[in-house]
Design a protein around this motif. Structure first.
Motif, mmCIF file in Angstrom:
data_model
loop_
_atom_site.group_PDB
_atom_site.id
_atom_site.type_symbol
_atom_site.label_atom_id
_atom_site.label_comp_id
_atom_site.label_asym_id
_atom_site.label_seq_id
_atom_site.Cartn_x
_atom_site.Cartn_y
_atom_site.Cartn_z
ATOM 1 N N GLU A 162 10.184 3.688 7.780
ATOM 2 C CA GLU A 162 10.767 4.969 7.756
ATOM 3 C C GLU A 162 11.111 5.623 6.487
ATOM 4 O O GLU A 162 11.037 6.636 6.064
ATOM 5 C CB GLU A 162 12.116 4.809 8.713
ATOM 6 C CG GLU A 162 11.900 4.445 10.058
ATOM 7 C CD GLU A 162 13.078 4.165 10.620
ATOM 8 O OE1 GLU A 162 14.354 4.440 10.130
ATOM 9 O OE2 GLU A 162 12.951 3.582 11.983
ATOM 10 N N ALA A 163 11.292 4.524 5.572
ATOM 11 C CA ALA A 163 11.561 5.120 4.155
ATOM 12 C C ALA A 163 10.575 5.713 3.200
ATOM 13 O O ALA A 163 10.729 6.716 2.439
ATOM 14 C CB ALA A 163 12.114 3.871 3.331
ATOM 15 N N GLU A 199 8.313 12.942 1.450
ATOM 16 C CA GLU A 199 8.781 14.288 1.897
ATOM 17 C C GLU A 199 9.785 14.889 0.719
ATOM 18 O O GLU A 199 9.772 15.854 0.400
ATOM 19 C CB GLU A 199 9.583 14.484 3.279
ATOM 20 C CG GLU A 199 10.143 15.719 3.524
ATOM 21 C CD GLU A 199 11.000 15.736 4.781
ATOM 22 O OE1 GLU A 199 11.764 16.769 4.836
ATOM 23 O OE2 GLU A 199 10.408 15.164 5.586
ATOM 24 N N ALA A 200 10.533 13.904 0.394
ATOM 25 C CA ALA A 200 11.423 14.120 -0.984
ATOM 26 C C ALA A 200 10.727 14.652 -2.151
ATOM 27 O O ALA A 200 10.928 15.567 -2.811
ATOM 28 C CB ALA A 200 12.470 12.989 -1.087
ATOM 29 N N LEU A 201 9.609 13.789 -2.487
ATOM 30 C CA LEU A 201 8.893 14.303 -3.810
ATOM 31 C C LEU A 201 7.911 15.465 -3.453
ATOM 32 O O LEU A 201 8.182 16.300 -4.399
ATOM 33 C CB LEU A 201 7.846 12.996 -3.599
ATOM 34 C CG LEU A 201 8.161 11.637 -4.176
ATOM 35 C CD1 LEU A 201 7.192 10.695 -3.928
ATOM 36 C CD2 LEU A 201 8.797 11.701 -5.722
ATOM 37 N N LEU A 219 7.548 -3.271 10.838
ATOM 38 C CA LEU A 219 7.383 -2.718 9.492
ATOM 39 C C LEU A 219 8.881 -2.479 9.081
ATOM 40 O O LEU A 219 9.055 -2.405 7.636
ATOM 41 C CB LEU A 219 6.767 -1.190 9.142
ATOM 42 C CG LEU A 219 5.528 -1.302 9.631
ATOM 43 C CD1 LEU A 219 5.026 0.232 9.260
ATOM 44 C CD2 LEU A 219 4.571 -2.053 8.791
ATOM 45 N N GLY A 220 9.847 -2.600 9.754
ATOM 46 C CA GLY A 220 11.191 -2.344 9.199
ATOM 47 C C GLY A 220 11.492 -1.078 8.471
ATOM 48 O O GLY A 220 10.900 -0.199 8.876
ATOM 49 N N VAL A 272 0.711 -1.230 0.018
ATOM 50 C CA VAL A 272 0.171 -0.089 -0.064
ATOM 51 C C VAL A 272 0.813 1.306 0.216
ATOM 52 O O VAL A 272 0.626 2.425 -0.809
ATOM 53 C CB VAL A 272 -1.077 -0.044 1.038
ATOM 54 C CG1 VAL A 272 -0.469 0.449 2.478
ATOM 55 C CG2 VAL A 272 -2.303 0.978 0.826
ATOM 56 N N LEU A 273 1.934 1.200 0.838
ATOM 57 C CA LEU A 273 2.859 2.497 0.676
ATOM 58 C C LEU A 273 3.432 2.634 -0.764
ATOM 59 O O LEU A 273 3.603 3.638 -1.039
ATOM 60 C CB LEU A 273 4.074 2.220 1.917
ATOM 61 C CG LEU A 273 3.427 2.443 3.165
ATOM 62 C CD1 LEU A 273 4.676 2.188 4.105
ATOM 63 C CD2 LEU A 273 2.866 4.018 3.411
ATOM 64 N N GLU A 274 4.002 1.353 -1.265
ATOM 65 C CA GLU A 274 4.547 1.581 -2.712
ATOM 66 C C GLU A 274 3.442 2.186 -3.654
ATOM 67 O O GLU A 274 3.672 3.037 -4.411
ATOM 68 C CB GLU A 274 5.119 0.315 -3.193
ATOM 69 C CG GLU A 274 6.377 -0.108 -2.240
ATOM 70 C CD GLU A 274 6.842 -1.326 -2.893
ATOM 71 O OE1 GLU A 274 6.155 -2.142 -3.238
ATOM 72 O OE2 GLU A 274 8.094 -1.661 -2.224
#
Length: 191
Positions: free
Chosen positions: A131-132, A138-140, A126-127, A73-75
């Motif tokens: 965090e990534a 934020e970078a986007l 989540l590993g 879902v994050l991807e």
């Protein structure tokens, strides 16, 4: 000619990818409904219309299943954000509202809020992705602001927008309210 991510896969590989996606979507909804600790592999298997042994064939443990479901879902969210921000034909403020909606607005409302809560309540499971993904978001946002402004403090503006989004997400009773208030915040920050 198809341009889908599975275009080059053999039909069985594409079907397997679709099945895995369905299982992960069902798993995330089941985790959201019952919480991580109370969710059993049996409940996920039932929700995904797969046998429990079939589920264990795909995922060795509940933790691996949870991590894979959240990662998917994050991807998916980050890919949607990238697509929205890449549309240079739309004004920056409009793209930013849509990007935040894809990242956080989708998780406002009864069941959607439960998805966000189960993810936020289990960061240790989540590993690195836990965090990534927010760092990538934020970078986007920072890159989109910097590209539009050409100069200036893109990082503090992006971080302020993210803080506003987090606050609004906890206040919002509806996705529409979230979008309306976020639009005001973005209009104040991006001129």
């Amino acid at each position: 000619m198809s341009s889908s991510p599975d275009a080059g896969l053999a039909p069985s590989a594409s079907a397997e990818t679709d099945r895995r996606t369905l299982v992960l979507d069902s798993a995330l909804l089941t985790f959201a409904r019952f919480g991580y600790r109370k969710t059993s592999m049996e409940e996920v298997a039932r929700a995904a219309h797969i046998s429990r042994p079939g589920l264990y064939f795909l995922f060795s443990s509940k933790e691996a299943l949870f991590r894979a479901a959240v990662t998917q879902v994050l991807e998916r969210d980050l890919a949607a954000v990238e697509r929205v921000l890449a549309d240079a034909d739309r004004p920056l403020a409009e793209r930013l509202v849509e990007a935040f909606d894809q990242w956080a607005g989708r998780y406002i409302g009864p069941l959607a809020r439960d998805v966000a809560v189960v993810v936020e309540d289990n960061p240790d499971l989540l590993g690195e992705i836990g965090e990534a993904a927010p760092r990538r978001f934020e970078a986007l946002i920072t890159d989109a602001i910097a590209a539009e402004s050409g100069e200036g403090p893109a990082t503090p503006v992006a971080q302020t927008m993210i803080s506003a989004s987090i606050g609004l997400k906890h206040q919002a009773a509806s996705r529409e309210f979230y979008r309306e208030r976020l639009k005001v915040a973005i209009d104040l920050l991006v001129r």
